[in-house]
Design a protein around this motif. Structure first.
Motif, short mmCIF file in Angstrom:
data_model
loop_
_atom_site.label_atom_id
_atom_site.label_comp_id
_atom_site.label_asym_id
_atom_site.label_seq_id
_atom_site.Cartn_x
_atom_site.Cartn_y
_atom_site.Cartn_z
N ASP A 163 39.02 57.97 47.35
CA ASP A 163 39.72 58.33 46.13
C ASP A 163 40.67 59.51 46.36
O ASP A 163 40.70 60.11 47.42
CB ASP A 163 38.72 58.64 45.01
CG ASP A 163 37.75 59.73 45.43
OD1 ASP A 163 37.96 60.34 46.51
OD2 ASP A 163 36.77 59.97 44.70
N ARG A 164 41.38 59.87 45.28
CA ARG A 164 42.40 60.90 45.37
C ARG A 164 41.80 62.28 45.58
O ARG A 164 42.37 63.09 46.33
CB ARG A 164 43.26 60.88 44.10
CG ARG A 164 44.35 61.94 44.09
CD ARG A 164 45.28 61.79 42.91
NE ARG A 164 46.05 60.55 42.99
CZ ARG A 164 46.93 60.18 42.07
NH1 ARG A 164 47.13 60.94 40.99
NH2 ARG A 164 47.59 59.05 42.19
N ASP A 165 40.67 62.55 44.93
CA ASP A 165 40.08 63.88 45.10
C ASP A 165 39.74 64.14 46.56
O ASP A 165 39.96 65.23 47.09
CB ASP A 165 38.82 63.99 44.23
CG ASP A 165 39.15 63.97 42.74
OD1 ASP A 165 40.31 64.33 42.41
OD2 ASP A 165 38.28 63.61 41.94
N THR A 166 39.18 63.13 47.20
CA THR A 166 38.86 63.29 48.62
C THR A 166 40.13 63.46 49.44
O THR A 166 40.17 64.23 50.40
CB THR A 166 38.07 62.06 49.11
OG1 THR A 166 37.02 61.76 48.21
CG2 THR A 166 37.49 62.32 50.48
N LEU A 167 41.17 62.74 49.05
CA LEU A 167 42.45 62.90 49.76
C LEU A 167 42.98 64.32 49.61
O LEU A 167 43.48 64.91 50.57
CB LEU A 167 43.46 61.89 49.22
CG LEU A 167 44.88 61.99 49.81
CD1 LEU A 167 44.87 61.61 51.28
CD2 LEU A 167 45.86 61.11 49.05
N TYR A 168 42.87 64.89 48.38
CA TYR A 168 43.32 66.26 48.19
C TYR A 168 42.55 67.23 49.07
O TYR A 168 43.12 68.20 49.60
CB TYR A 168 43.17 66.65 46.71
CG TYR A 168 44.25 66.09 45.81
CD1 TYR A 168 45.32 65.38 46.35
CD2 TYR A 168 44.22 66.30 44.43
CE1 TYR A 168 46.32 64.88 45.52
CE2 TYR A 168 45.22 65.80 43.59
CZ TYR A 168 46.27 65.07 44.16
OH TYR A 168 47.25 64.58 43.36
N LYS A 208 51.44 66.31 48.01
CA LYS A 208 50.44 66.38 46.95
C LYS A 208 51.09 66.48 45.58
O LYS A 208 50.48 66.19 44.55
CB LYS A 208 49.55 67.60 47.22
CG LYS A 208 48.34 67.73 46.34
CD LYS A 208 47.54 68.96 46.74
CE LYS A 208 46.36 69.20 45.81
NZ LYS A 208 45.61 70.42 46.18
#
Length: 1488
Positions: A890-895, A921
């Motif tokens: 997901d995006r949180d992990t990508l951040y 980002k």
């Protein structure tokens, strides 16, 4: 080994002053590339009877770079020795019989450019290099001597044939010197006359200067004395001529006796006969010379277009020459580089020449006709092809851009070669004769061109309009295929031309419509065989002799056989696994017809395969057959196979050419090697069997050679085995080391014929190094140089440099060569690979390169995270540790992954990568904030700031501007401020940091013209520039600020005449009239210092108000001229007088008024009064002893101008007063010479005419006239005294000598023991002197003497008071610095100063004078002065006491000439008023 093969050698090297030579007996050698080829000439050559008597007999191999010099030993008994010099820095001595090196040296540190074996010393070899260093090497004793004569580039040198120590050296700049090597290189003669490169030096074969009846060159500019000093006539300098040829198009004959030129021959421009050079192209020249030994009155030279000239030197006034060979086409077609004589065994005198046209020609000196020509090659021999119709004609495709057609069947000439170059313009890589049409030759080139030549005509070739994208590999004539085959019989040719190029395409060209588009046979193959997959890349093409089947070789090693006319695929041979280089079908005319189905193939593997396709082709299978087993396998070569050729005279006999440097003859049926030829020194590229001689094979290689050899004469039967490949063979032959091969080769979409990597170390086709061809690396052309209009119209690649030629750019490498299958201009992409960009996600990338177990665990964790609804604690921990999986979750992990990567970039010092990650980002504002805090804002970040909003952009720009200011990038900061319209802030930023120019540019561009900021900028910058001395730019600033007054003032600050004039003109233009007049006057005064009268008048013309000053300067110019004529003023050579100042006729005042009238239009009393009024307003200070003479003259002339103007206006009172002021100025300055000049110019006859003009004695000018008369008499009185004081009392207007009266010694002693010499004549005054003395009564004025005494008293008191004040201040200073006076300083009281030095009273001398006493004296003197009338005090008068003393001196020197009454009056005045020490001493002399 058997007899030497017939050789078509490489071209002799170009631009070398001596790279060929010959010795008696018939041995000739020439340098070609890195070797020397030897040619036997004459009856002993062993040539075939009826053919020219010469034969190439060997090669000297050992140098690793271009051979730049070659010379034989011309001493009987050692004709077998020769020397070579090379760009590899060595000089080698060879034995030509054994072809081995005897000895060598590497003394030179720079490129060797000249070499000669001394004709007088058996073991002396002299060489010179491009830095001017000369080495003398004695071979027998291995001794050497280094000489450095001139710091110039040596072009050639020649040792004297008459004296063992003399060497003539020619330099690049045209200087020729003769040195004595026994005297450490002392220069015997320095010969100057040429102004360009010296190409050749030839000594006269006869000693002495009687062989030529020539006189010294009339127009010679050479110095008569060499080196500027007299050189004694030594044996070495005794009588000998020297000839030099230069690039300046002249031949000069020099006399060694006189050290100067005696004859100059200008090279003529001859009409080209049979040449092919474009007349619009500027001729280049190489001027080489040969002075025949048996014909000293003749000289052979080269010319512009390759002609040879025989000059007749018997008559110096006639430039007579004879042209070699009147036959058409016998001369060289391009410039000649070397000439060398040769005497054969039968005593024939021959001359051998080497040329840029690549021919070596032999000339008979008796008939001046060409005996024979040896052609040569200037590039790789890429292709060989015998004509099927013109039997015996061999076509050779060469890398120098020419096709050679060699008539190998000629019985009269072994080297009957014709060259074709028109329209080629590139390396010829493929050739193929038309099978039926005579003289029709197809050729393909390195640049993808396909053409047709008619070899029996001189017409340019036909060029196909369809080009290959890369090198043409192969050409073949064959029957037409569809769609051309579908046309009618009369509408289509029986044979069409097929060409295969490096891009892998085979084109069919219609020879009848060569300008039309060629047909790509891949379309027909695809359509006929319904092929949907990608077709293989074709690299070779070959037609079966009957024209029914076509064989195509491919890049992957496969061979495809197609049937005409639709190109149906019959079979595929999968035998080779590397690029196919050559295919060859067996001929059909043998005793076994079934052998015509044999197909031999060679690839980048070293193995040759022969397949028998009889069964397959006769059965005509419905679907293609794949063949994997060969009929015969021929193994033995150790490198790639480049060419195969069947013997037309035998059944099953094949010859192969290989990169291992050998050609091999095979018996196919028995699978046996028969003969192996190893004559080449390079990699073989082509081979062909002679159609006429069963025992004759021709082969070509990358060593620039074509050999004709006999198989039966070879010593070896198989190729060298194991590591005895051409790699090691070339190393053994001391060839250059190959460049390292790249381990990895990038993939290419285009076909490149490659070699096998199995069992050999051969190169791939894209290597960086390529062999040198005539000194030039292959990628840039195998040609040394190409000229427009000749075989290859490319820019010149190889030209002579400071040493006449450069080192070759690359060297022979066995790992490099261009075969016909290789795109020659491709270079390794690895060497051109760009630097890899830094990874944006290095941590994630590194985690993806861990062990297999870790990667597998990543997959399991990722699967669990993406497919489980709820993550347990262990999985969450794994996801945090394995942050790189954020790329797949997901995006949180990508951040989190981006944040981790960003921190890593910051820690490693790569903030720009961090910024990019933040931008990915989407946090642009955060990126800007972070970058601003860290001072890491960049242009890119600021450029992207508007995305985050207008206010964010404004803030970012201001922050970036502050950051740039901290980094001292003020201009860039101002530019960014301008982008947000902060103009005033940008201007102030630039101004405060002294970028005034930039600030003004911005302000002018962005602000209103009347804005005060702009004016302030101009004024500020102007002040800075003025302070730094940049007055001109400062003036421009003030003009920009509309302050022309300041501009003119600052321009005038420098004070030189040019600046003052410019300032005056500027002030006049801008309306500053008064300033303009002032500056113009200053300019004129400045020019006056340099006596530039013309410039001074031009400066005064700048302003009309200076008309009066022009009159003053005019009078000053005339007066200076007058004083120079009277020798009263030192004349200057630099004075620039006007023409009107040179007229010296008539009275001076009359000349002045005449010039004023004619030049300045001053006519009439009215104009004179106006000029007088203007000049009267100008006042100058009184003169002193320190007034400069130029300034004094100007001031005096100002008064004299007033006097002349007053006379012209009939104002005689003012005239007298002005004249008196001029005289008084000269009197006050102590310049008696100028006063004499004024009197001689203005009062030549005294003041009587002025008295007559004044008339009334009560005139106001009467006292002035009396003073003027007194000064006139005063001057005459001094002149009389000086005349008496001259040595021997020289006669003059004042004195005459009586030589008849001489006092004896006794009489003299009785009169006065201290009198003058006994033998001096008596002196008497002239009548004019006596007249002057009679008027001296006017000088002895009691009134003036009393006034002058009172004035002296005042001056004395003032001087004493000044001394008292000085002493008082000094004592106060001493008391303030020390309470106790120093022992070295005497105690002094302030009220008791020392007595005045002028005090005469003895009492006063002993006692100090008090202040009241001085006051009393001053009061009395002032009271006495007040009693005198103003008329007396106004006008100066000569010092009366001084006049008394002069008169008394005259009386003592000439007794009886001064009346007793005058003497008594003078003595009385001295006693009465002579109170000073000086006067007192003289009073005691004359008054006692």
């Amino acid at each position: 080994m058997g007899p030497e093969p017939l050789t078509l050698p490489p071209s002799p090297n170009w631009y070398c002053t001596r790279c060929s030579d010959a010795v008696p007996g018939g041995l000739f050698g020439f340098a070609a590339r890195t070797s020397v080829f030897l040619v036997r000439v004459g009856p002993g050559a062993g040539a075939i009877p009826g053919t020219p008597p010469f034969r190439v007999v060997g090669e000297l191999v050992g140098h690793t770079e271009r051979v730049s010099g070659f010379t034989f030993s011309h001493h009987p008994g050692q004709y077998n020795l020769c020397a070579t010099s090379s760009d590899d820095g060595t000089v080698k001595i060879w034995d030509v019989e054994t072809k081995t090196v005897v000895t060598e040296h590497a003394l030179h540190q720079h490129t060797i450019s000249a070499l000669h074996w001394s004709p007088r010393v058996k073991d002396l070899i002299v060489s010179g290099d491009e830095k001017g260093v000369i080495f003398c090497y004695w071979m027998n004793r291995s001794d050497s001597q280094r000489l450095f004569v001139e710091p110039r580039t040596i072009f050639c040198l020649t040792c004297s044939p008459h004296h063992e120590d003399l060497v003539a050296i020619g330099y690049k700049d045209g200087i020729v010197v003769i040195i004595d090597i026994s005297k450490k290189g002392e220069v015997i003669h320095r010969l100057r006359g040429h102004d360009d490169e010296i190409h050749s030096i030839a000594w006269c074969p006869l000693l002495g200067e009687d062989c030529l009846s020539i006189n010294q060159e009339e127009n010679s500019e050479e110095p008569a004395i060499p080196n500027g000093k007299v050189v004694a006539q030594t044996a070495e300098a005794k009588g000998c001529y020297l000839a030099t040829g230069s690039k300046d198009q002249t031949i000069r004959i020099w006399s060694c006796t006189r050290g100067r030129g005696v004859m100059t021959l200008k090279i003529p421009f001859l009409k080209r006969r049979g040449g092919a050079v474009d007349p619009t192209v500027k001729e280049r020249l190489w001027l080489t010379l040969y002075w025949p030994e048996n014909q000293p009155t003749q000289l052979v030279s080269s010319c512009f277009g390759g002609e040879l000239l025989l000059w007749d030197l018997t008559q110096s006034w006639r430039r007579k020459y004879t042209l070699f060979s009147a036959s058409e086409g016998q001369n060289h077609s391009r410039i000649v580089f070397n000439l060398c004589p040769l005497q054969t065994e039968d005593d024939k005198q021959l001359l051998l020449s080497t040329s840029m046209d690549r021919d070596v020609k032999c000339w008979d000196m008796a008939t001046l006709e060409c005996c024979w020509t040896l052609p040569s090659l200037g590039g790789f021999a890429y292709s060989l092809a015998f004509s099927p119709e013109d039997t015996g004609y061999l076509a050779i495709g060469v890398g120098d851009g020419m096709i050679r057609v060699w008539n190998a069947s000629s019985k009269k000439n072994n080297y009957d070669v014709k060259n074709f170059w028109q329209g080629v313009k590139s390396k010829v890589t493929a050739l193929c004769w038309h099978p039926k049409k005579e003289h029709c030759l197809a050729f393909g080139t390195d640049d993808g061109k396909v053409g047709l030549y008619d070899t029996y005509s001189n017409k340019p070739p036909q060029i196909s309009s369809t080009y290959h994208k890369k090198t043409v590999y192969t050409l073949a004539w064959g029957p037409p295929v569809s769609p051309m085959s579908l046309e009618g019989e009369g509408d289509r040719p029986s044979f069409t031309l097929y060409s295969c190029g490096g891009e892998g395409i085979v084109f069919q060209h219609n020879p009848w419509k060569f300008s039309g588009e060629a047909f790509d046979i891949n379309r027909l193959i695809r359509d006929t065989n319904a092929i949907k997959y990608k077709l293989p890349v074709h690299t070779e093409i070959s037609w079966k002799a009957d024209g029914k089947f076509l064989a195509l070789g491919n890049e992957d090693g496969s061979i495809e056989i197609f049937q005409v006319p639709n190109l149906k695929l019959m079979c595929t041979i999968q035998q080779h696994h590397k690029l196919l280089n050559t295919l060859s079908w067996h001929h059909e005319h043998g005793s076994q017809p079934e052998l015509s189905y044999l197909l031999a193939s060679g690839s980048n593997n070293a193995v040759i395969y022969v397949h028998n396709l009889k069964t397959v082709l006769e059965n005509n299978p419905e679907s293609p057959v794949t063949i994997t087993e060969p009929f015969r396998t021929l193994s033995g070569h150790t490198a790639k196979i480049t060419c195969l050729a069947w013997s037309p005279h035998h059944d099953g006999v094949l010859v192969s050419a290989s990169y291992d440097g050998t050609a091999q003859v095979w018996d196919i049926l028995r699978e046996q090697p028969l003969h192996n030829f190893r004559g080449h020194r390079g990699r073989l590229l082509c081979v062909v069997w002679s159609p006429l001689d069963p025992e004759c094979i021709y082969s070509g290689a990358d060593d620039f050679c074509v050999y004709r050899w006999l198989p039966s004469a070879q010593d070896h039967s198989r190729p060298p085995q194991g590591k005895k490949s051409i790699e090691l063979e070339k190393k053994r032959l001391s060839q250059p080391k190959p460049k390292p091969k790249k381990k990895k080769k990038p993939a290419s979409q285009m076909p490149v014929k490659q070699e096998s990597s199995e069992g050999n170390e051969e190169e791939n086709t894209k290597e960086s190094a390529v062999p040198v061809e005539n000194g030039v690396s292959d990628p840039e052309g195998e040609e040394e140089a190409q000229e427009p209009g000749v075989p290859c119209e490319e820019p010149v690649i190889y030209t002579p440099t400071s040493s006449s030629c450069e080192k070759s750019k690359a060297t022979i490498s066995n790992k490099t060569a261009l075969l016909k299958k290789e795109p020659p201009k491709e270079k390794p992409e690895a060497s051109m690979k760009k630097r890899k960009a830094r990874s944006m996600l290095p941590l994630s990338t590194s985690l993806d390169h861990r062990s297999k177990e870790e990667l597998h665990h990543d997959c399991l964790v990722l699967a669990t995270a993406t497919h489980c609804r709820e993550l347990n604690e262990d999985v969450s921990v794994d996801l945090e540790e394995r942050f790189h999986l954020g790329l797949f979750t997901d995006r949180d992990t990508l951040y989190r992954m981006i944040e981790t990567e960003g921190k890593g970039h910051l820690e490693n010092g790569h903030p720009e990568l961090f910024h990019q990650l933040m931008l990915w980002k989407g946090d642009l504002q955060g990126v800007l904030q972070t970058a601003a805090e860290r001072g890491e804002l960049t242009d890119n970040l600021v450029a992207m700031a508007p995305v985050a909003g207008y206010h964010v952009w404004l803030w970012a720009v201001e922050a970036f501007a502050k950051q740039l200011c901290f980094q001292d990038q003020y201009v860039k900061a101002a530019s960014h401020l301008l982008s947000i319209h902060k103009v005033y802030e940008a201007v102030e930023l630039l101004k405060s940091n002294h970028f005034y120019r930039e600030a003004i540019a911005v302000a002018k561009a962005r602000l209103r013209p009347e804005d005060p900021v702009l004016k302030d900028l101009y004024l500020s910058w102007g002040a800075v520039l003025e302070r730094d001395g940049h007055y001109a730019v400062a003036a421009k600033c003030y003009l920009g600020a509309t302050s022309p007054f300041d501009a003119a003032k600052v321009l005038a600050k420098k004070g030189d005449a040019a600046s003052l004039r410019t300032a005056a003109e500027l002030a006049a233009i801008t309306g500053e009239s008064e300033l303009s007049a002032l500056l113009a006057l200053r300019c004129a005064q400045e020019l006056l210092q340099a006596r530039n009268w013309v410039g001074a008048q031009e400066a005064l013309q700048l302003h009309t108000s200076l008309q009066g000053q022009r009159l003053v300067f005019c009078l000053l110019e005339l007066l200076c001229r007058h004083l120079e004529e009277k020798q009263l003023l030192e004349a200057r050579g630099s004075s620039s007088y006007h023409t009107w100042a040179t007229d010296t006729e008539g009275p001076f005042v009359q000349r002045v008024t005449s010039v004023w009238k004619s030049v300045f239009s001053l006519d009439g009393p009215g104009q004179c009064r106006a000029a007088l009024q203007r000049l009267q307003d100008i006042k100058y200070p009184p003169a002193t002893n320190n007034t400069p003479s130029t300034q004094l003259l100007l001031h005096i002339c100002h008064d004299l101008t007033l006097a002349v103007l007053s006379q012209q206006a009939a104002s005689w009172d003012e005239a007298v007063q002005a004249l008196l002021r001029a005289v008084v100025r000269s009197y006050d300055s102590g310049n008696f010479t100028i006063m004499q000049g004024v009197y001689s110019a203005f009062l030549p006859d005294g003041c009587d005419h002025l008295r007559d003009k004044l008339g009334d004695r009560q005139s106001s000018a009467a006292p002035a006239l009396r003073s003027l008369e007194a000064f006139f008499t005063y001057g005459r009185l001094y002149e009389i005294w000086w005349s008496l004081s001259r040595p021997c009392s020289e006669p003059s207007v004042w004195v005459r000598a009586d030589h008849g009266k001489t006092l004896s010694a006794e009489q003299s002693q009785q009169v006065d023991k201290a009198s003058a010499e006994e033998t001096e004549p008596s002196v008497r005054l002239s009548e004019e002197s006596e007249c002057v003395l009679s008027t001296c009564q006017e000088l002895f004025s009691e009134t003036h003497a009393s006034l002058q005494n009172a004035q002296r008293t005042v001056a004395q008191v003032q001087e004493t008071l000044a001394e008292m004040i000085h002493q008082h201040r000094k004592s106060l200073l001493c008391k303030s610095t020390a309470s106790v006076p120093s022992k070295n300083e005497p105690d002094q009281e302030t009220g008791a100063p020392p007595a005045s030095p002028q005090s005469h009273n003895s009492k006063e001398e002993s006692e100090p004078v008090t202040l009241p006493e001085l006051t009393r004296r001053l009061t009395e003197a002032n009271q006495r002065m007040a009693k005198f009338p103003e008329s007396i005090k106004t006008w100066p008068f000569p010092d009366v006491l001084e006049c008394c003393l002069v008169l008394l001196h005259i009386g003592s020197q000439c007794p009886g000439c001064v009346t007793q009454e005058l003497q008594q009056q003078a003595q009385e005045l001295l006693r009465k008023y002579g109170s000073t020490k000086v006067h007192g001493r003289h009073c005691r002399t004359f008054c006692t």
